[in-house]
Motif scaffolding. Structure first.
Motif, PDB file in Angstrom:
ATOM      1  N   ARG A  29       0.830  -1.197   0.000  1.00 20.02           N
ATOM      2  CA  ARG A  29       0.000   0.000   0.000  1.00 20.02           C
ATOM      3  C   ARG A  29       0.878   1.267   0.000  1.00 20.02           C
ATOM      4  O   ARG A  29       0.653   2.191  -0.790  1.00 20.02           O
ATOM      5  CB  ARG A  29      -0.926  -0.011   1.219  1.00 20.02           C
ATOM      6  CG  ARG A  29      -1.917   1.132   1.256  1.00 20.02           C
ATOM      7  CD  ARG A  29      -2.949   0.935   2.348  1.00 20.02           C
ATOM      8  NE  ARG A  29      -2.359   0.761   3.671  1.00 20.02           N
ATOM      9  CZ  ARG A  29      -2.340  -0.397   4.348  1.00 20.02           C
ATOM     10  NH1 ARG A  29      -2.892  -1.485   3.834  1.00 20.02           N
ATOM     11  NH2 ARG A  29      -1.787  -0.456   5.553  1.00 20.02           N
ATOM     12  N   CYS A  30       1.885   1.282   0.850  1.00 20.06           N
ATOM     13  CA  CYS A  30       2.757   2.462   0.933  1.00 20.06           C
ATOM     14  C   CYS A  30       3.675   2.558  -0.268  1.00 20.06           C
ATOM     15  O   CYS A  30       3.920   3.657  -0.785  1.00 20.06           O
ATOM     16  CB  CYS A  30       3.554   2.416   2.232  1.00 20.06           C
ATOM     17  SG  CYS A  30       2.524   2.698   3.691  1.00 20.06           S
ATOM     18  N   ARG A  31       4.191   1.427  -0.735  1.00 26.39           N
ATOM     19  CA  ARG A  31       5.070   1.458  -1.891  1.00 26.39           C
ATOM     20  C   ARG A  31       4.345   1.990  -3.124  1.00 26.39           C
ATOM     21  O   ARG A  31       4.908   2.749  -3.914  1.00 26.39           O
ATOM     22  CB  ARG A  31       5.631   0.061  -2.172  1.00 26.39           C
ATOM     23  CG  ARG A  31       6.671   0.056  -3.294  1.00 26.39           C
ATOM     24  CD  ARG A  31       6.845  -1.335  -3.891  1.00 26.39           C
ATOM     25  NE  ARG A  31       7.669  -1.270  -5.073  1.00 26.39           N
ATOM     26  CZ  ARG A  31       7.220  -0.958  -6.282  1.00 26.39           C
ATOM     27  NH1 ARG A  31       5.926  -0.650  -6.448  1.00 26.39           N
ATOM     28  NH2 ARG A  31       8.015  -0.922  -7.324  1.00 26.39           N
ATOM     29  N   ARG A  32       3.090   1.610  -3.291  1.00 24.15           N
ATOM     30  CA  ARG A  32       2.332   2.098  -4.455  1.00 24.15           C
ATOM     31  C   ARG A  32       2.127   3.608  -4.378  1.00 24.15           C
ATOM     32  O   ARG A  32       2.158   4.298  -5.399  1.00 24.15           O
ATOM     33  CB  ARG A  32       0.991   1.369  -4.555  1.00 24.15           C
ATOM     34  CG  ARG A  32       1.167  -0.092  -4.919  1.00 24.15           C
ATOM     35  CD  ARG A  32      -0.134  -0.847  -4.962  1.00 24.15           C
ATOM     36  NE  ARG A  32       0.116  -2.284  -4.997  1.00 24.15           N
ATOM     37  CZ  ARG A  32      -0.794  -3.196  -5.276  1.00 24.15           C
ATOM     38  NH1 ARG A  32      -2.035  -2.824  -5.550  1.00 24.15           N
ATOM     39  NH2 ARG A  32      -0.489  -4.466  -5.282  1.00 24.15           N
ATOM     40  N   ARG A  33       1.922   4.122  -3.188  1.00 22.04           N
ATOM     41  CA  ARG A  33       1.811   5.581  -3.012  1.00 22.04           C
ATOM     42  C   ARG A  33       3.115   6.265  -3.418  1.00 22.04           C
ATOM     43  O   ARG A  33       3.110   7.285  -4.113  1.00 22.04           O
ATOM     44  CB  ARG A  33       1.472   5.881  -1.559  1.00 22.04           C
ATOM     45  CG  ARG A  33       1.224   7.349  -1.268  1.00 22.04           C
ATOM     46  CD  ARG A  33       0.854   7.558   0.186  1.00 22.04           C
ATOM     47  NE  ARG A  33       0.674   8.973   0.477  1.00 22.04           N
ATOM     48  CZ  ARG A  33       0.699   9.498   1.679  1.00 22.04           C
ATOM     49  NH1 ARG A  33       0.882   8.714   2.730  1.00 22.04           N
ATOM     50  NH2 ARG A  33       0.542  10.791   1.858  1.00 22.04           N
ATOM     51  N   LEU A  34       4.231   5.701  -2.989  1.00 19.39           N
ATOM     52  CA  LEU A  34       5.533   6.260  -3.345  1.00 19.39           C
ATOM     53  C   LEU A  34       5.797   6.126  -4.841  1.00 19.39           C
ATOM     54  O   LEU A  34       6.375   7.025  -5.467  1.00 19.39           O
ATOM     55  CB  LEU A  34       6.633   5.555  -2.545  1.00 19.39           C
ATOM     56  CG  LEU A  34       6.567   5.759  -1.022  1.00 19.39           C
ATOM     57  CD1 LEU A  34       7.475   4.767  -0.313  1.00 19.39           C
ATOM     58  CD2 LEU A  34       6.922   7.192  -0.645  1.00 19.39           C
ATOM     59  N   TRP A  35       5.360   5.020  -5.429  1.00 18.13           N
ATOM     60  CA  TRP A  35       5.545   4.813  -6.866  1.00 18.13           C
ATOM     61  C   TRP A  35       4.754   5.863  -7.654  1.00 18.13           C
ATOM     62  O   TRP A  35       5.271   6.441  -8.608  1.00 18.13           O
ATOM     63  CB  TRP A  35       5.099   3.396  -7.248  1.00 18.13           C
ATOM     64  CG  TRP A  35       5.539   2.970  -8.616  1.00 18.13           C
ATOM     65  CD1 TRP A  35       6.661   2.284  -8.956  1.00 18.13           C
ATOM     66  CD2 TRP A  35       4.833   3.211  -9.851  1.00 18.13           C
ATOM     67  NE1 TRP A  35       6.714   2.087 -10.309  1.00 18.13           N
ATOM     68  CE2 TRP A  35       5.604   2.643 -10.891  1.00 18.13           C
ATOM     69  CE3 TRP A  35       3.636   3.852 -10.182  1.00 18.13           C
ATOM     70  CZ2 TRP A  35       5.213   2.689 -12.230  1.00 18.13           C
ATOM     71  CZ3 TRP A  35       3.251   3.908 -11.513  1.00 18.13           C
ATOM     72  CH2 TRP A  35       4.030   3.328 -12.512  1.00 18.13           C
ATOM     73  N   ARG A  36       3.509   6.117  -7.247  1.00 25.36           N
ATOM     74  CA  ARG A  36       2.693   7.116  -7.945  1.00 25.36           C
ATOM     75  C   ARG A  36       3.312   8.510  -7.852  1.00 25.36           C
ATOM     76  O   ARG A  36       3.151   9.333  -8.754  1.00 25.36           O
ATOM     77  CB  ARG A  36       1.263   7.133  -7.381  1.00 25.36           C
ATOM     78  CG  ARG A  36       0.439   5.921  -7.773  1.00 25.36           C
ATOM     79  CD  ARG A  36      -1.036   6.116  -7.449  1.00 25.36           C
ATOM     80  NE  ARG A  36      -1.265   6.328  -6.022  1.00 25.36           N
ATOM     81  CZ  ARG A  36      -1.499   5.360  -5.137  1.00 25.36           C
ATOM     82  NH1 ARG A  36      -1.511   4.094  -5.525  1.00 25.36           N
ATOM     83  NH2 ARG A  36      -1.719   5.652  -3.872  1.00 25.36           N
ATOM     84  N   ALA A  37       4.028   8.772  -6.759  1.00 15.87           N
ATOM     85  CA  ALA A  37       4.681  10.071  -6.583  1.00 15.87           C
ATOM     86  C   ALA A  37       6.022  10.148  -7.309  1.00 15.87           C
ATOM     87  O   ALA A  37       6.682  11.190  -7.274  1.00 15.87           O
ATOM     88  CB  ALA A  37       4.882  10.347  -5.097  1.00 15.87           C
ATOM     89  N   GLY A  38       6.428   9.052  -7.952  1.00 13.50           N
ATOM     90  CA  GLY A  38       7.693   9.037  -8.674  1.00 13.50           C
ATOM     91  C   GLY A  38       8.913   8.851  -7.794  1.00 13.50           C
ATOM     92  O   GLY A  38      10.050   9.029  -8.245  1.00 13.50           O
ATOM     93  N   LEU A  39       8.701   8.467  -6.539  1.00  9.72           N
ATOM     94  CA  LEU A  39       9.795   8.316  -5.582  1.00  9.72           C
ATOM     95  C   LEU A  39      10.391   6.912  -5.590  1.00  9.72           C
ATOM     96  O   LEU A  39      11.486   6.685  -5.076  1.00  9.72           O
ATOM     97  CB  LEU A  39       9.299   8.661  -4.180  1.00  9.72           C
ATOM     98  CG  LEU A  39       8.751  10.089  -4.029  1.00  9.72           C
ATOM     99  CD1 LEU A  39       8.074  10.263  -2.687  1.00  9.72           C
ATOM    100  CD2 LEU A  39       9.866  11.104  -4.219  1.00  9.72           C
ATOM    101  N   VAL A  40       9.663   5.982  -6.140  1.00 16.01           N
ATOM    102  CA  VAL A  40      10.123   4.627  -6.434  1.00 16.01           C
ATOM    103  C   VAL A  40       9.852   4.421  -7.910  1.00 16.01           C
ATOM    104  O   VAL A  40       8.810   4.848  -8.410  1.00 16.01           O
ATOM    105  CB  VAL A  40       9.359   3.575  -5.594  1.00 16.01           C
ATOM    106  CG1 VAL A  40       9.692   2.166  -6.047  1.00 16.01           C
ATOM    107  CG2 VAL A  40       9.661   3.743  -4.110  1.00 16.01           C
ATOM    108  N   GLY A  41      10.776   3.805  -8.619  1.00 11.65           N
ATOM    109  CA  GLY A  41      10.538   3.629 -10.047  1.00 11.65           C
ATOM    110  C   GLY A  41      11.722   3.034 -10.773  1.00 11.65           C
ATOM    111  O   GLY A  41      12.529   2.295 -10.201  1.00 11.65           O
ATOM    112  N   HIS A  42      11.840   3.402 -12.043  1.00  8.78           N
ATOM    113  CA  HIS A  42      12.872   2.849 -12.917  1.00  8.78           C
ATOM    114  C   HIS A  42      13.468   3.968 -13.738  1.00  8.78           C
ATOM    115  O   HIS A  42      12.748   4.745 -14.364  1.00  8.78           O
ATOM    116  CB  HIS A  42      12.259   1.782 -13.830  1.00  8.78           C
ATOM    117  CG  HIS A  42      13.255   1.076 -14.681  1.00  8.78           C
ATOM    118  ND1 HIS A  42      13.527   1.446 -15.972  1.00  8.78           N
ATOM    119  CD2 HIS A  42      14.076   0.024 -14.405  1.00  8.78           C
ATOM    120  CE1 HIS A  42      14.452   0.651 -16.466  1.00  8.78           C
ATOM    121  NE2 HIS A  42      14.804  -0.214 -15.546  1.00  8.78           N
ATOM    122  N   ASP A  43      14.791   4.054 -13.731  1.00  9.63           N
ATOM    123  CA  ASP A  43      15.497   5.053 -14.519  1.00  9.63           C
ATOM    124  C   ASP A  43      15.778   4.477 -15.900  1.00  9.63           C
ATOM    125  O   ASP A  43      16.578   3.544 -16.045  1.00  9.63           O
ATOM    126  CB  ASP A  43      16.808   5.443 -13.828  1.00  9.63           C
ATOM    127  CG  ASP A  43      17.552   6.520 -14.591  1.00  9.63           C
ATOM    128  OD1 ASP A  43      18.373   6.162 -15.455  1.00  9.63           O
ATOM    129  OD2 ASP A  43      17.302   7.710 -14.337  1.00  9.63           O
TER     130      ASP A  43
END
Length: 199
Positions: A29-43
């Motif tokens: 749940r928290c990781r998806r929130r961070l992913w939507r904010a662009g704080l977790v992802g792929h360069d």
């Protein structure tokens, strides 16, 4: 270049079935929130994932952490997490069990869990604007200290002794491009500490 996604420790990875979904529900749940904010992802430029989350799991005798190179996955689930069952910061060694190998930041998470038994979760994210603006303003690791090393573990020990990292639970990783890290008594608190930086 994003200094992320490359495992620098010696790893003993024991392939195993995914953990029960309940064990990773709050993490997801928290990781998806961070992913939507662009704080977790792929360069895309450097083809590496960035950002990782973990929770201490006393019942399982370790901590559950997102797997290496899972940053590009929007909707993670149990198969994207690993249980770290043993580690040695000084020997730069991690033992993990699960369908994926533990994040390249596993030793950094381990070092933060060692700071206090009340720390229940760790969140590591990337944001160039926050990193640039908060270096030296928030507790900040040394610029010559790379992630995933015993030296980084010792840096967090220093910050916990000498700075507001002990009370506020958030720091900038100066030697790790765009990297910030937060802890909390649970993953919701650790995530809030990151998201409040945007307020």
């Amino acid at each position: 270049m994003i200094d992320e996604g490359y495992t620098k420790y010696s790893v003993n990875w024991q392939r195993a079935a995914p953990l029960p979904a309940a064990r990773v529900e709050a993490l997801d749940r928290c990781r998806r929130r961070l992913w939507r904010a662009g704080l977790v992802g792929h360069d895309e430029v450097h083809d590496v994932g960035y950002g990782n989350v973990s929770v201490r799991d006393v019942d399982l005798g370790g901590f559950v952490i997102s797997g290496t190179q899972t940053g590009d996955i929007q909707a993670t689930g149990p198969r994207h997490y690993s249980l770290v069952t043993d580690y040695s910061i000084e020997d730069n060694r991690v033992t993990c069990r699960g369908p994926v190998q533990a994040s390249s930041e596993a030793l950094t998470h381990a070092a933060i869990y060692e700071l206090h038994p009340g720390i229940g979760a760790v969140v590591h994210v990337h944001s160039e604007p926050l990193w640039e603006s908060l270096k030296g303003e928030l507790p900040t690791t040394g610029e010559d200290v790379p992630y995933g090393t015993p030296e980084m573990a010792r840096e967090f020990q220093r910050l916990y002794r000498e700075t507001d990292f002990r009370s506020d639970g958030i720091a900038v990783m100066a030697g790790h491009d765009d990297g910030l890290i937060a802890y909390g008594h649970d993953v919701e608190q650790a995530t809030r500490r990151i998201m409040q930086l945007f307020d």
